[in-house]
Design an enzyme around this catalytic site. Sequence first.
Site, PDB file in Angstrom:
ATOM      1  N   SER A 165       0.837  -1.204   0.000  1.00  0.00           N
ATOM      2  CA  SER A 165       0.000   0.000   0.000  1.00  0.00           C
ATOM      3  C   SER A 165       0.866   1.246   0.000  1.00  0.00           C
ATOM      4  O   SER A 165       1.624   1.502   0.947  1.00  0.00           O
ATOM      5  CB  SER A 165      -0.917   0.009   1.228  1.00  0.00           C
ATOM      6  N   ASP A 317      -5.708   0.296  -9.254  1.00  0.00           N
ATOM      7  CA  ASP A 317      -6.781   1.255  -9.581  1.00  0.00           C
ATOM      8  C   ASP A 317      -7.367   1.026 -10.970  1.00  0.00           C
ATOM      9  O   ASP A 317      -8.434   1.552 -11.292  1.00  0.00           O
ATOM     10  CB  ASP A 317      -6.256   2.691  -9.497  1.00  0.00           C
ATOM     11  N   ARG A 389     -14.577   4.715  -9.873  1.00  0.00           N
ATOM     12  CA  ARG A 389     -13.943   3.870 -10.900  1.00  0.00           C
ATOM     13  C   ARG A 389     -14.917   2.813 -11.445  1.00  0.00           C
ATOM     14  O   ARG A 389     -14.791   2.380 -12.585  1.00  0.00           O
ATOM     15  CB  ARG A 389     -12.666   3.224 -10.363  1.00  0.00           C
TER      16      ARG A 389
HETATM   17  C1  S3P Z   1      -3.003   5.711  -3.660  1.00  0.00           C
HETATM   18  C2  S3P Z   1      -2.656   4.428  -3.369  1.00  0.00           C
HETATM   19  C3  S3P Z   1      -3.520   3.286  -3.656  1.00  0.00           C
HETATM   20  C4  S3P Z   1      -4.572   3.628  -4.675  1.00  0.00           C
HETATM   21  C5  S3P Z   1      -5.252   4.916  -4.381  1.00  0.00           C
HETATM   22  C6  S3P Z   1      -4.252   6.057  -4.346  1.00  0.00           C
HETATM   23  C7  S3P Z   1      -2.064   6.789  -3.271  1.00  0.00           C
HETATM   24  O1  S3P Z   1      -4.164   2.864  -2.462  1.00  0.00           O
HETATM   25  O2  S3P Z   1      -5.528   2.601  -4.762  1.00  0.00           O
HETATM   26  O3  S3P Z   1      -6.220   5.224  -5.377  1.00  0.00           O
HETATM   27  O4  S3P Z   1      -2.250   7.937  -3.711  1.00  0.00           O
HETATM   28  O5  S3P Z   1      -1.131   6.508  -2.526  1.00  0.00           O
HETATM   29  P1  S3P Z   1      -3.443   1.837  -1.432  1.00  0.00           P
HETATM   30  O6  S3P Z   1      -2.200   2.456  -0.987  1.00  0.00           O
HETATM   31  O7  S3P Z   1      -4.427   1.658  -0.312  1.00  0.00           O
HETATM   32  O8  S3P Z   1      -3.244   0.582  -2.216  1.00  0.00           O
END
Ligand code: S3P
Length: 430
Positions: A165, A317, A389
């Site tokens: 993440s 995403d 999305r």
């Molecule tokens: C993001 C990280 C992702 C992504 C989100 C934006 C970011 O989430 O799905 O749309 O800006 O760091 P996760 O870190 O929970 O996977």
Amino acid sequence: MIQALNSANSVSGAVRLPGDKSISHRYALLGAIAEGTSVIDHFAASRDCHSTLECLRTLGVDVREAGETVTIRGRGLRGLHVPGRVLDAGNSGTTIRLLSGILAGHPFESVITGDSSLSGRPMARIIQPLREMGAVLESRERGLPPLKIRGGVLRGMRYRLPVPSAQVKSCVLLAGLYADKPTAVEETIPTRDHTEIALKEFGGTLHVEGNWIEVDPEPVLKARHLAVPGDLSGAAFFLAAAAIVPESDLRIPGAGLNRRRRELLDYLLEAGLNLEIEKETEEAGEPRGDLRVRHSPALLERRLPAIRGSLAAALIDEIPVLAVLGAQAGGLEISDARELRVKETDRISALAANLRAMGAGVEEKPDGLVICGGRHLHGADIDTRGDHRIAMAFAVAALSARGETRIHDAECADVSFPGFWAALRNAIKR
Ligand code: S3P
């Protein structure tokens, strides 16, 4: 608002992308804790990034908006004010998780909350490392928001990410700015590195060794004038639309091509997308370039390459629109994408239900989907569950379906792509 869409003969012309959502959040947050006045051009108009700006205002930061340019008078590393009210992150996981890292370094109590979707998303993943660093955090049951945070001087630590993440990684790195010694995060599966790039641009110091990313504490961050590249995750909907609709020829200038995000393009090229990438440049460590995409019969004839392991994290995403593409091509199998269940909605369940409503064969697994290809989709009522999305992915499905598709609560697209419906209608030729 319901958006009704029918099949199209071509998706052509040019699409102007909004500024990248992930990068806009980071520039705003770092601008707020830097010294001096930052100017951010092509700032994301998305609702999520406005949630970040509103939270910063509530924390005493002077934030001005003029069109797509945002000016932020930085308050220095420890200069945020005690908020006079609850901070509202709206629908934005990035706002609550990244801002919590910064609040953990401030010696006052703040409460941060969000809408009903965000209030059901897991925050234990940031609560645990921030507590280990010495911040005091309270939440609702099972680590759900609102979060009450009382910060101070933190303890630097070495932290292995339990889930891939970028939000958790970024939260810990930002908290590391307030620690008594360097803080390092290990990621075994790579995630987007916009925080690392932006921190360096603002004057922070990072050391990367293998899977470990270490940040030095107490930097003096310096204000910057930066331009946000176009949002490649927003472009993904148009790439898929042009791929499936005959006679399409679409230009998408100024898309962000960060190495971790462009895995989408590598994947689509391997799948047979008729794509050209032109005029590649780099600004402030973030590559960008122009895309030209055309109808892609080769992609539609085959099964899309399976999405699993680190690819699932890289494409997290874009999986909603790739699932739609898979249903129109020769099928697609997605595994190791359990994280989709805790996004703005349970995207695995939302994809399965809506694909079935359009006549696709779908098997739902705990961590993904098996999507059969080769069936002609028909129009249906799409329950977006308020997820941007999902709404945009099924707009793409509608373009080659038989009959009308009605996308409910379509205004949720504003969360990441205000102007999406106008841009799509403008590109559709019948
Ligand atoms: C993001 C990280 C992702 C992504 C989100 C934006 C970011 O989430 O799905 O749309 O800006 O760091 P996760 O870190 O929970 O996977």
